[in-house]
Design a protein around this motif. Structure first.
Motif, PDB file in Angstrom:
ATOM      1  N   CYS C  38     -30.288  17.646  31.671  1.00  0.00           N
ATOM      2  CA  CYS C  38     -29.349  16.411  31.619  1.00  0.00           C
ATOM      3  C   CYS C  38     -28.485  16.900  33.006  1.00  0.00           C
ATOM      4  O   CYS C  38     -27.890  15.850  33.211  1.00  0.00           O
ATOM      5  CB  CYS C  38     -28.694  16.565  30.670  1.00  0.00           C
ATOM      6  SG  CYS C  38     -30.141  16.146  29.330  1.00  0.00           S
TER       7      CYS C  38
ATOM      8  N   TYR D 158     -28.261   6.941  17.780  1.00  0.00           N
ATOM      9  CA  TYR D 158     -27.933   5.997  19.377  1.00  0.00           C
ATOM     10  C   TYR D 158     -25.672   6.198  19.367  1.00  0.00           C
ATOM     11  O   TYR D 158     -25.385   5.649  18.470  1.00  0.00           O
ATOM     12  CB  TYR D 158     -28.112   5.017  19.414  1.00  0.00           C
ATOM     13  CG  TYR D 158     -29.333   4.598  19.406  1.00  0.00           C
ATOM     14  CD1 TYR D 158     -29.987   5.363  19.898  1.00  0.00           C
ATOM     15  CD2 TYR D 158     -30.145   3.215  19.809  1.00  0.00           C
ATOM     16  CE1 TYR D 158     -31.843   5.494  20.042  1.00  0.00           C
ATOM     17  CE2 TYR D 158     -31.549   3.103  20.374  1.00  0.00           C
ATOM     18  CZ  TYR D 158     -31.791   3.976  21.030  1.00  0.00           C
ATOM     19  OH  TYR D 158     -33.534   3.890  20.519  1.00  0.00           O
ATOM     20  N   GLY D 236     -29.923  18.156  23.058  1.00  0.00           N
ATOM     21  CA  GLY D 236     -28.831  16.506  22.379  1.00  0.00           C
ATOM     22  C   GLY D 236     -28.019  16.722  21.852  1.00  0.00           C
ATOM     23  O   GLY D 236     -27.116  16.547  21.306  1.00  0.00           O
ATOM     24  N   LEU D 240     -24.699  16.158  21.169  1.00  0.00           N
ATOM     25  CA  LEU D 240     -23.818  15.339  20.247  1.00  0.00           C
ATOM     26  C   LEU D 240     -22.566  15.290  19.217  1.00  0.00           C
ATOM     27  O   LEU D 240     -21.211  15.036  19.115  1.00  0.00           O
ATOM     28  CB  LEU D 240     -24.606  14.563  19.655  1.00  0.00           C
ATOM     29  CG  LEU D 240     -24.343  12.940  19.070  1.00  0.00           C
ATOM     30  CD1 LEU D 240     -23.389  12.452  20.179  1.00  0.00           C
ATOM     31  CD2 LEU D 240     -25.763  12.628  18.566  1.00  0.00           C
ATOM     32  N   ASP D 243     -19.389  15.805  21.331  1.00  0.00           N
ATOM     33  CA  ASP D 243     -18.674  15.043  21.337  1.00  0.00           C
ATOM     34  C   ASP D 243     -18.290  14.504  20.162  1.00  0.00           C
ATOM     35  O   ASP D 243     -17.303  13.771  19.970  1.00  0.00           O
ATOM     36  CB  ASP D 243     -19.809  13.624  21.792  1.00  0.00           C
ATOM     37  CG  ASP D 243     -19.634  13.363  23.527  1.00  0.00           C
ATOM     38  OD1 ASP D 243     -19.755  14.589  23.874  1.00  0.00           O
ATOM     39  OD2 ASP D 243     -20.886  12.556  23.554  1.00  0.00           O
ATOM     40  N   TYR D 251     -21.706  11.429  26.036  1.00  0.00           N
ATOM     41  CA  TYR D 251     -22.507  10.278  26.431  1.00  0.00           C
ATOM     42  C   TYR D 251     -21.545   9.150  26.485  1.00  0.00           C
ATOM     43  O   TYR D 251     -21.547   7.878  25.961  1.00  0.00           O
ATOM     44  CB  TYR D 251     -23.555   9.882  24.378  1.00  0.00           C
ATOM     45  CG  TYR D 251     -23.919  10.711  24.490  1.00  0.00           C
ATOM     46  CD1 TYR D 251     -25.498  11.076  25.311  1.00  0.00           C
ATOM     47  CD2 TYR D 251     -23.940  11.994  23.563  1.00  0.00           C
ATOM     48  CE1 TYR D 251     -26.571  11.924  24.734  1.00  0.00           C
ATOM     49  CE2 TYR D 251     -25.313  13.399  23.260  1.00  0.00           C
ATOM     50  CZ  TYR D 251     -26.196  12.977  24.153  1.00  0.00           C
ATOM     51  OH  TYR D 251     -27.513  14.246  23.941  1.00  0.00           O
ATOM     52  N   GLY D 257     -20.392   9.522  31.102  1.00  0.00           N
ATOM     53  CA  GLY D 257     -21.228  10.137  30.470  1.00  0.00           C
ATOM     54  C   GLY D 257     -22.028   9.085  30.647  1.00  0.00           C
ATOM     55  O   GLY D 257     -22.202   8.178  30.801  1.00  0.00           O
ATOM     56  N   ASP D 258     -23.931   8.887  29.433  1.00  0.00           N
ATOM     57  CA  ASP D 258     -24.618   8.455  29.791  1.00  0.00           C
ATOM     58  C   ASP D 258     -24.576   8.172  28.185  1.00  0.00           C
ATOM     59  O   ASP D 258     -25.072   8.489  28.245  1.00  0.00           O
ATOM     60  CB  ASP D 258     -25.524   8.285  30.605  1.00  0.00           C
ATOM     61  CG  ASP D 258     -26.413   6.651  30.740  1.00  0.00           C
ATOM     62  OD1 ASP D 258     -26.192   5.338  29.589  1.00  0.00           O
ATOM     63  OD2 ASP D 258     -26.448   6.602  31.967  1.00  0.00           O
ATOM     64  N   PRO D 259     -24.499   7.116  27.378  1.00  0.00           N
ATOM     65  CA  PRO D 259     -25.476   6.573  26.426  1.00  0.00           C
ATOM     66  C   PRO D 259     -27.148   6.491  26.460  1.00  0.00           C
ATOM     67  O   PRO D 259     -28.021   6.700  24.724  1.00  0.00           O
ATOM     68  CB  PRO D 259     -25.166   5.583  25.645  1.00  0.00           C
ATOM     69  CG  PRO D 259     -23.880   4.580  26.519  1.00  0.00           C
ATOM     70  CD  PRO D 259     -23.843   5.675  27.788  1.00  0.00           C
ATOM     71  N   TRP D 262     -28.737   9.862  25.121  1.00  0.00           N
ATOM     72  CA  TRP D 262     -29.253  10.255  24.591  1.00  0.00           C
ATOM     73  C   TRP D 262     -31.029   9.459  23.959  1.00  0.00           C
ATOM     74  O   TRP D 262     -31.405  10.694  23.341  1.00  0.00           O
ATOM     75  CB  TRP D 262     -28.865  10.300  23.446  1.00  0.00           C
ATOM     76  CG  TRP D 262     -29.182  10.007  21.926  1.00  0.00           C
ATOM     77  CD1 TRP D 262     -29.576   9.342  20.609  1.00  0.00           C
ATOM     78  CD2 TRP D 262     -28.544  11.458  21.521  1.00  0.00           C
ATOM     79  NE1 TRP D 262     -29.936   9.323  19.896  1.00  0.00           N
ATOM     80  CE2 TRP D 262     -29.324  10.452  19.782  1.00  0.00           C
ATOM     81  CE3 TRP D 262     -28.670  13.063  21.036  1.00  0.00           C
ATOM     82  CZ2 TRP D 262     -29.131  11.948  18.764  1.00  0.00           C
ATOM     83  CZ3 TRP D 262     -29.367  13.500  20.252  1.00  0.00           C
ATOM     84  CH2 TRP D 262     -29.153  13.272  18.994  1.00  0.00           C
TER      85      TRP D 262
END
Lengths: 226, 256, 190, 571
Positions: C38, D158, D236, D240, D243, D251, D257-259, D262
């Motif tokens: 990642c 998500y 991950g 999360l 976050d 995310y 970040g990038d959803p 996930w």
């Protein structure tokens, strides 16, 4: 109850339904053969006093055929399905026909915000028409939509069009549709987006050219007046 | 994996039954590792990209191999152990290459990752500490700076014209009408899902209970800031103070 | 409690404990691998992160690499001593390794304290988020390894369970290998 | 075979310095390191969680069929509660029912018994893994009662919805949910290492790779699959969690970040996870069918190879869950091909099971009925998956009730039918008494028939364009008219839940029963049937540990008096 299954309101709805039908025929055939074989074997070889169980290892050539041949045929069917799926996918999601009009769609918790280009057919000019939850398009025109989201994931889904695309915050995703019949259809959000997901319903109003023009002139002026 | 192992007789669980000791000169390997470490630090000092990459990652690979082979004795281990480790690494690589087209790249067929592009263009802002220690100390200030970033990104996505053509009624219908209703009656499409119900601006009870400051605060920082419903989001990232004042002006037009 | 008969069997040809450690490492590889994959995805897509990476202190990172390499060296010497049946010596080397682990954590704490007090926190931007998360996950493994070595050293000093010196050593070298990759990823590549 | 039970195995604790007779309640039922006790702990926990998850389904199905009513026993369902119910129903059924039931409970019980060992290789790690699992189960239940309510972002969780309390409004619930899931992963990693090492090292003398019962193969392949796929998601999940709690932006697109990341992390694990629970269920079914058809397996090696092939292929298909989620459309073609390829080994597995019936002498006992219905039902789940794996048709069907019905047609056979098959088959071994066959058959038909009436209407709803996770379809004019289908599904669910009372009554009767089960009631070959029911501590006397002379499926071998030939019987 199923009247809406028949609605195909976009140019590619028929292709997608055709693909579903193709798969239904191919896997339906295998399903019936396999279940039929299965239940017949259960019935034929149920415990009976006059029938002893046989010693079969699965290495016998003449018996192994019964597994390997259907197995190869499954692979052949897979190839047909892959070809059909990729063709439809290419048309809907990869290929992008020239647009007549470009609109902008933004999802937010829990409503759709639509930006119509207005009479000049160009986005981001003074006569743009903004609406919430109601999208107005003209029949028989190719539309591009630029899809984005303000907060969480949403999904712009119009079942009557067989159209579906996630709206991802931070990204702009372009798609297209070409409505083929007038009417008002549901827009559903198809990606869970919080407690209001269940009320995130929109409507797409497909109008003929005349109605659409009058709708446009009406709303373009009111927006300008504000 | 285990099919080749003949084991007609149970093995004894002797602690070290297969390999008493390996003739490794551990000190020599240790010294070699230290030399490699020095090279990997000095290499990048030259400032040449490919030298940096080779000295940093090439040497990391060499060092890791030396440790794994000699200290962990993988060299003498059974083959299926090596396979298990390599396969797990391969799956990580599979993950990387499967995800790279979506996450590493910032645009592709029919999609653009505006936010990532904006973040590359924005670059790294100097830390709060550089401008003044107090900003970094102050948690509130830090949050605010980050929300400021949001605005820039949103601006990139929606292009400048939107920001230029701010009008309170448009902002209201785009942002607030979902729940509070197009005419402020608290009857927007989102209202049905909410408990407590969104405020109706068309009632006198509402206007008896609020001040202008509290309304600004709720729009800026969310309902929770005034002890109201947490379902009311904070819009301070989307609208400037001035714009929020205009929105409040507009909301006041619903007052009965 | 005594070991079940199952534990004493070795059909695969590898002693049970060592087989388990290798599988444990396979599962750790995918955890660290996932995190670093990642990080790489973002790092390669965000050239601006290099500016943030430039702030990290290579000298401190290099010192920590040196400390971990040295502790790995003492861990393997402990294993050598255990193989020769010298539990006391093995325990002594393990204690050196634990000291290395503590030194590593001490340097790490100083480094973090310095960076945080200069405004580089986990929320500063993506690079710093990964920096603290990856190094933090690694540090958690260092702590776990140090505690495990404490128990093993206690037993080994009395000449018991000497095979565990090797097991904890393999785990420790793995922690070292992870750092060998974290070092260039977080410190050197700028 | 009844005489076999009378042979008591008195002192089996030869290798244990203190006997287990005089231990306190806590030590016996909670602190035990015996694999059979840990298996029971997993089993009871998962049955309890299945009841919880089933009742959740009852509440939200009632809301869907009769929107706005006061659900008896629950009350009014608000949208927030509805989301929390569906989220936790999904999470509980997969992570706290399917996995502990199929892998942990039966893996713990069967692996040592089937390979002729006295316990798992690491009994205390085994105990630890159950305790971590128990904590995770308590946490997930507790998360429903914290301030703000349970997490409502769907089991896929998500971001940004799951990452930001301002969006999901259940900040605490979301974090506890995430911690509970992560702890469950840790428990199964520890348990999985134990299973793998036990199989690799502790097989009975003489048991070669192809003498291992298929059930054990499948559970261990599933454990390896789980171990290799879950790693990125654990990383991950940490991201999360940061976050959610530390306000990082892994995310969050606004902060680099990038959803989408996930989604990849989740499905890289999420798809292999399907096979993690499928393989053990197939293992049970194969063992049961071989026993009651009195047949040698049709192609033992094919079975093992296809299972491995399925496991490997399952790593290459994950993005078919994300076709329309904003991934690059070109990647969809790659994943369509891999997804359809996975139908090849799965079809092979089912063909081999069907072929095993040929030439058999099929006895319709309750476990056999469950096993056969697994094949018949799972086939429906399998073929409907093709519609979703083909990218073109997935555009329409994605996230509709068609998907929901499809994966219930796979998970229900796996977790519930497979679970009951194993439960009814090994119950005599585990508890030492027999279940009642008549009650068992009533329960079987009362479960399997209503099941079809729940989910076939849902296939129709999905084809009609009804999307998932919507608490009230009256808001969508086009969907409102399909209400009769929703009512049918809900009524069928209630019938099915009521029939479960038969099962619990049967269970209660048998546990109280004084009648001992024989050692080998089904006349099966595998090693667990060569020790008394229930097996004593240590499974076999230390000096009489079994030796293995042949494969596990030597049924109806010509020129023998009996139609079975236990693995440990010298030839």
């Amino acid at each position: 109850m199923f009247e809406r299954l028949a609605i195909q309101a976009s140019s590619f709805a028929g292709d997608i339904d055709g693909l579903i039908l193709l798969i239904a025929v191919l896997v339906g055939f295998w399903f019936i053969v396999a279940e039929g074989m299965f239940f017949w074997l259960i019935w034929r070889f149920r415990e009976r006093p006059d029938q002893k169980s046989q010693y079969i290892t699965g290495k016998e050539k003449h018996l192994k055929r019964w597994v390997t041949i259907p197995h190869a045929l499954v692979l052949v069917c897979d190839v047909f399905i892959i070809i059909g799926a990729v063709r439809v996918w290419y048309d809907v999601k990869q290929h992008l026909p020239e647009p007549d009009t470009v609109i902008r769609v933004e999802g937010q918790q829990w409503a759709w915000v639509f930006q119509h280009p207005g009479p000049d057919n160009e986005l981001d000019t003074g006569d743009d028409i903004w609406t919430t939850d109601d999208l107005y398009v003209e029949v028989d025109r190719t539309y591009h939509f630029r899809l984005s989201s303000r907060d969480v994931l949403h999904n712009f889904s119009v079942p009557a069009f067989r159209l579906k695309q996630d709206a991802v915050p931070g990204r702009t995703i372009t798609g297209w549709f070409h409505a083929t019949s007038t009417g008002t259809y549901d827009i559903q959000c198809a990606e869970i987006c919080g407690i209001g997901h269940g009320v995130m319903a929109g409507r797409i109003n497909i109008q003929d050219a005349e109605t659409h023009a009058s709708w446009m002139s009406e709303n373009a002026t009111t927006t300008a007046a504000q | 994996m285990t099919e080749h192992i003949d084991q007609t007789a149970p093995h004894d669980a002797g602690e070290h039954h297969d390999d008493g000791h390996h003739d490794v000169n551990y000190a020599k390997i240790y010294v070699a590792l230290l030399v490699l470490l020095v090279i990997s630090i000095l290499g990048p000092e030259l400032g040449i990209t490919w030298v940096t990459l080779i000295t940093a990652f090439g040497i990391a690979l060499v060092k890791a191999t030396m440790v794994i082979n000699n200290f962990m004795h993988l060299k003498w281990e059974k083959n299926f152990i090596k396979w298990a480790l390599v396969v797990s690494l391969l799956f990580v690589a599979l993950f990387f290459f499967g995800v790279a087209p979506d996450v590493m790249k910032h645009d592709g067929l029919r999609w653009v990752n505006d936010a990532a592009i904006a973040s590359v263009e924005r670059g790294i802002e100097p830390p709060h500490g550089e401008e003044g220690e107090h900003a970094a100390e102050d948690g509130e200030g830090e949050d605010h700076a980050e929300e400021g970033d949001d605005t820039t990104v949103e601006g990139e996505g929606a292009t400048e014209t939107v920001a230029a053509a701010f009008s309170a009624p448009d902002a209201y219908s785009a942002t607030c009408a979902t729940c509070h209703g197009p005419n402020g009656g608290g009857d927007g499409p989102g209202a049905a899902a909410l408990d407590p119900q969104p405020a109706s601006f068309a009632t006198t009870e509402f206007w008896d209970g609020v001040t202008r400051e509290s309304m600004v605060n709720v729009i800026q920082n969310g309902g929770a800031a005034e002890g109201l419903s947490a379902a009311m989001p904070a819009w301070g990232a989307l609208y400037s103070d001035d714009e929020i004042q205009q929105i409040v002006d507009y909301v006041e037009t619903f007052q009965p | 409690m005594q070991k079940p008969i199952a534990t004493t069997r070795s059909a695969s040809g590898i002693p049970t404990g060592r087989l388990a450690i290798w599988w444990l490492l396979a599962s750790e590889i995918v955890i660290f691998g996932g995190l670093l994959a990642c990080y790489l995805l973002f790092r390669l897509g965000h050239p601006e992160w290099a500016d943030a990476a430039a702030v990290t202190n290579t000298a401190i990172g290099a010192t920590n690499t040196f400390v971990l390499l040295t502790s790995s060296f003492t861990a393997v010497l402990a294993h050598q001593a255990a193989e020769r049946g010298d539990g006391k010596k093995a325990a002594r080397f393990l204690v050196f390794t634990i000291i290395g682990a503590c030194l590593f954590l001490g340097i790490k704490s100083y480094e973090w304290w310095y960076e945080i007090s200069h405004g580089y926190t986990i929320t500063s931007n993506g690079f710093w988020s990964f920096y603290y998360t990856a190094a933090g996950l690694h540090a958690a493994h260092v702590i776990a390894g140090a505690i495990a070595m404490g128990f093993v050293a206690k037993d080994a000093a009395q000449g018991k369970e000497l095979q565990r010196v090797e097991l904890v050593g393999i785990y420790w070298h793995f922690v070292d290998v992870v750092w060998i990759f974290l070092f260039p990823l977080l410190y050197i590549a700028k | 075979m009844a005489q076999a039970t009378t042979a008591p195995v008195q002192d089996t604790h030869g290798h244990d310095t203190h006997g287990h007779h005089d231990e306190g309640w806590f030590k016996k039922y909670f602190w035990s390191t015996d694999h059979k006790m840990i298996a029971k702990q997993y089993l009871w926990t998962s049955i309890f969680m299945a009841v919880v998850g089933g009742l959740m389904a009852y509440v939200f199905r009632m809301q869907l069929a009769f929107p706005g009513i006061e659900v008896p026993g629950f009350g009014l369902v608000s949208p927030g509660e509805y989301n929390a119910l569906i989220t936790n129903h999904g999470s509980i059924m997969i992570f706290w029912v399917a996995m502990p039931m199929l892998i942990a409970a039966w893996g713990n019980f069967l692996i040592p018994l089937m390979i002729g060992a006295d316990d798992m290789v690491f009994p205390r790690i085994n105990r630890l893994s159950f305790q971590i699992f128990l904590i995770s189960a308590i946490l997930i239940l507790a998360s429903l009662f914290v301030q703000g309510g349970g997490f409502g972002g769907a089991w896929t969780s998500y971001p940004p919805l799951s990452a930001n309390p301002e969006y999901n409004l259940t900040g605490l619930g979301a974090s506890i949910w995430l911690i509970a899931v992560a702890l469950e992963f840790v428990a199964f990693l520890l348990g999985g290492i134990n299973f793998i090492v036990t199989l690799m090292n502790s097989r009975a003398p003489g048991m070669k790779a192809y003498d291992i019962p298929v059930t054990v193969w499948m559970i261990v392949i599933a454990s390896i699959l789980f171990m290799l796929s879950v790693g990125p998601l654990i990383a991950g999940a940490i991201m999360l969690l940061f976050d959610q709690t530390l306000n990082t932006g892994f995310y969050d697109p606004a902060r680099g970040g990038d959803p989408i990341l996930w989604q990849h992390l989740f499905w890289f694990f999420g798809h292999p996870e399907v096979y993690v629970v499928l393989l053990p269920a197939i293992g049970f079914v194969i063992d049961i069918i071989a026993t009651f058809a009195r047949k040698k397996l049709f192609g033992y090696k094919i079975m093992v190879y296809t299972a491995v092939a399925t496991a490997v292929l399952s790593f290459f298909v994950w993005a078919h869950h994300q076709f329309i989620a904003g991934i690059d459309p070109r990647m969809a073609n790659v994943f369509t091909v891999t997804t359809l390829l996975i139908s090849v080994p799965i079809a092979e597995l089912l063909f081999v099971i069907i072929a095993t019936l040929y030439g058999g002498s099929i006895k319709f006992t309750t476990p056999m009925l469950w096993a056969l219905s697994f094949v018949a039902t799972f086939l429906i789940g399998g073929v409907t998956g093709i519609f979703l794996g083909a990218s073109g048709s997935d555009i329409y069907l994605h996230d509709t009730y068609f998907v929901l019905a499809h994966f219930h047609y796979t998970f229900f056979p796996i977790a519930i039918i497979g679970g009951f098959a194993a439960f009814t088959y090994w119950f005599p071994k585990m508890f030492g008494t027999m279940l009642d066959e008549t009650l068992g058959k009533i329960h079987f038909w009362g479960t399997v028939i209503p099941f079809q009436f729940i989910f076939i209407p849902l296939f129709a709803l999905g084809l009609g364009g009804q999307h998932r996770r919507i608490y009230n379809f009256q808001n969508f004019p086009e969907l409102a008219s399909m209400q009769p289908l929703r009512v049918t599904a809900t009524l069928a669910l209630i019938v099915m839940i009521l029939f479960q009372l038969v099962f619990f009554w049967n269970l209660f009767r048998s546990l109280r029963s004084k009648e001992k089960a024989p050692m080998n009631p089904w006349k099966a070959n595998t090693l667990e049937w060569t020790t008394p029911s229930p097996p004593p501590h240590g499974n076999w006397p230390p000096d009489q540990m079994p030796k293995v002379y042949r494969g596990p499926y030597e049924y109806s071998v010509p020129d023998r008096d009996t139609d079975y030939w236990p693995q440990n019987e010298p030839s």
